[in-house]
Design a protein around this motif. Sequence first.
Motif, PDB file in Angstrom:
ATOM      1  N   SER A  61       0.923  -1.136  -0.182  1.00 25.23           N
ATOM      2  CA  SER A  61      -0.038   0.087  -0.098  1.00 25.23           C
ATOM      3  C   SER A  61       0.924   1.271   0.018  1.00 25.23           C
ATOM      4  CB  SER A  61      -0.977  -0.047   1.455  1.00 25.23           C
ATOM      5  OG  SER A  61      -1.659   1.347   1.305  1.00 25.23           O
ATOM      6  N   GLY A  62       0.588   2.130  -0.847  1.00 28.36           N
ATOM      7  CA  GLY A  62       1.650   3.487  -1.040  1.00 28.36           C
ATOM      8  C   GLY A  62       0.779   4.656  -1.381  1.00 28.36           C
ATOM      9  N   GLY A  66      -3.164   4.591  -1.360  1.00 29.91           N
ATOM     10  CA  GLY A  66      -3.045   3.416  -0.432  1.00 29.91           C
ATOM     11  C   GLY A  66      -3.442   3.772   0.836  1.00 29.91           C
ATOM     12  N   ALA A  67      -3.687   5.238   1.287  1.00 34.63           N
ATOM     13  CA  ALA A  67      -4.260   5.537   2.435  1.00 34.63           C
ATOM     14  C   ALA A  67      -5.795   5.200   2.297  1.00 34.63           C
ATOM     15  CB  ALA A  67      -4.105   6.885   3.074  1.00 34.63           C
ATOM     16  N   ASP A  70      -6.811   1.646   2.475  1.00 28.52           N
ATOM     17  CA  ASP A  70      -6.726   0.984   4.070  1.00 28.52           C
ATOM     18  C   ASP A  70      -7.796   1.503   4.570  1.00 28.52           C
ATOM     19  OD1 ASP A  70      -3.990   0.433   3.412  1.00 28.52           O
ATOM     20  OD2 ASP A  70      -2.997   2.244   4.440  1.00 28.52           O
ATOM     21  N   PRO A  82      -0.768  -3.836   5.947  1.00 34.59           N
ATOM     22  CA  PRO A  82      -0.150  -3.409   4.889  1.00 34.59           C
ATOM     23  C   PRO A  82       1.334  -3.240   4.980  1.00 34.59           C
ATOM     24  CG  PRO A  82      -1.328  -1.708   6.287  1.00 34.59           C
ATOM     25  CD  PRO A  82      -1.595  -2.825   6.797  1.00 34.59           C
ATOM     26  N   SER A  84       4.243  -0.835   3.563  1.00 31.20           N
ATOM     27  CA  SER A  84       4.503   0.406   2.831  1.00 31.20           C
ATOM     28  C   SER A  84       5.191   0.342   1.879  1.00 31.20           C
ATOM     29  CB  SER A  84       4.726   1.557   3.948  1.00 31.20           C
ATOM     30  OG  SER A  84       3.807   1.437   5.057  1.00 31.20           O
ATOM     31  N   GLU A  86       6.798   2.967  -1.762  1.00 27.10           N
ATOM     32  CA  GLU A  86       6.600   4.316  -2.149  1.00 27.10           C
ATOM     33  C   GLU A  86       5.689   4.572  -3.310  1.00 27.10           C
ATOM     34  OE1 GLU A  86      10.232   7.372  -4.042  1.00 27.10           O
ATOM     35  OE2 GLU A  86      10.859   5.484  -3.081  1.00 27.10           O
ATOM     36  N   GLU A 117      11.283  -3.303  -0.521  1.00 26.15           N
ATOM     37  CA  GLU A 117       9.911  -3.454  -0.287  1.00 26.15           C
ATOM     38  C   GLU A 117       9.480  -4.860  -0.333  1.00 26.15           C
ATOM     39  OE1 GLU A 117       8.587   1.005  -1.820  1.00 26.15           O
ATOM     40  OE2 GLU A 117       8.657  -0.559  -3.096  1.00 26.15           O
TER      41      GLU A 117
END
Length: 310
Positions: A61-62, A66-67, A70, A82, A84, A86, A117
């Motif tokens: 999630s980025g 991504g937020a 969520d 999640p 994280s 970039e 990642e």
Amino acid sequence: MMNIATLTLNPTIDVAYSLDRFVHSDKLRTAEQKADPGGGGINVARVFVRLGGNARCVYMSGGSTGAALDALLDLHQIVREPVSIEGETRISATMFEQSSGHEYRIVPAGPVISEAEWHTCLDRLSSVECDYLVISGSLPRGIPADFYAQVASDAKQRGVRTVLDSSGDALKAAVAAGKLEMVKPNLKEFQQLIGEDISDPILIGKAAQDIARSGSARLIVVSLGERGGILASAEHVIECAAPKVASVSSVGAGDSCVAAMVHCLAAGKSNEEAFRYGMAAGGAALLTPGTDLARPADIRRLFEQYVSET
């Protein structure tokens, strides 16, 4: 309570629109906009939870999208983990043209994942406790083709059964590594896996059973769309017709099938019952608009049709 974890490396916010007809260069207005958390493993988790199980989603999630993803998972009451990144989480669009009955889907490639990642993702998965790990969806750019094989190998060492629904080199590498609980390619993906352009159900069943007998996967499910599907194990090959339904949207049919099958297998049901329940779930997903996925009442109703026919 049945517990699974799902892995979605390239999740998406699925946005669905419905309008009368498409006209180029015009501003097209729609009465509703529906947004859902999406991507293979996330879709599997949504249906699995609807069926009464517990699902933990591990996903990348980025960015601002991504937020938003969520937050959508929280609305669906999905336990989330999640990882994280970039890059920005992708947004996919499904558009239904009412006048023609045609569905159009726009799916971006998604972000490029760095080595750091995806190593973080591997570390995260090593601490997730579950009975089944369901890996579903494509590999994002930047992740090596043998990533799913690594995940499945680590899970096997911890006594976790791995279910894989992917394609291309990622599927080939995982099957070559072996010891999977189940794989679920569609016909095109299966043809690419075995390197043969076959479409006869008998030949498909034989080729799938060869994979099972090699130890690569205990169960192989090949979905044939409107023609139904084939389940192969080392002992048996079973063919199942597709449920007779009027399709509204094809989004998430395969993921719904996987969720229902894993739900049955985790409950100790037979391979055949799990397969028919999964086929019913795939058909149930066709009945829901946009990205709504299969509903338990529809799954049970379609499954009972199979039971009454036997």
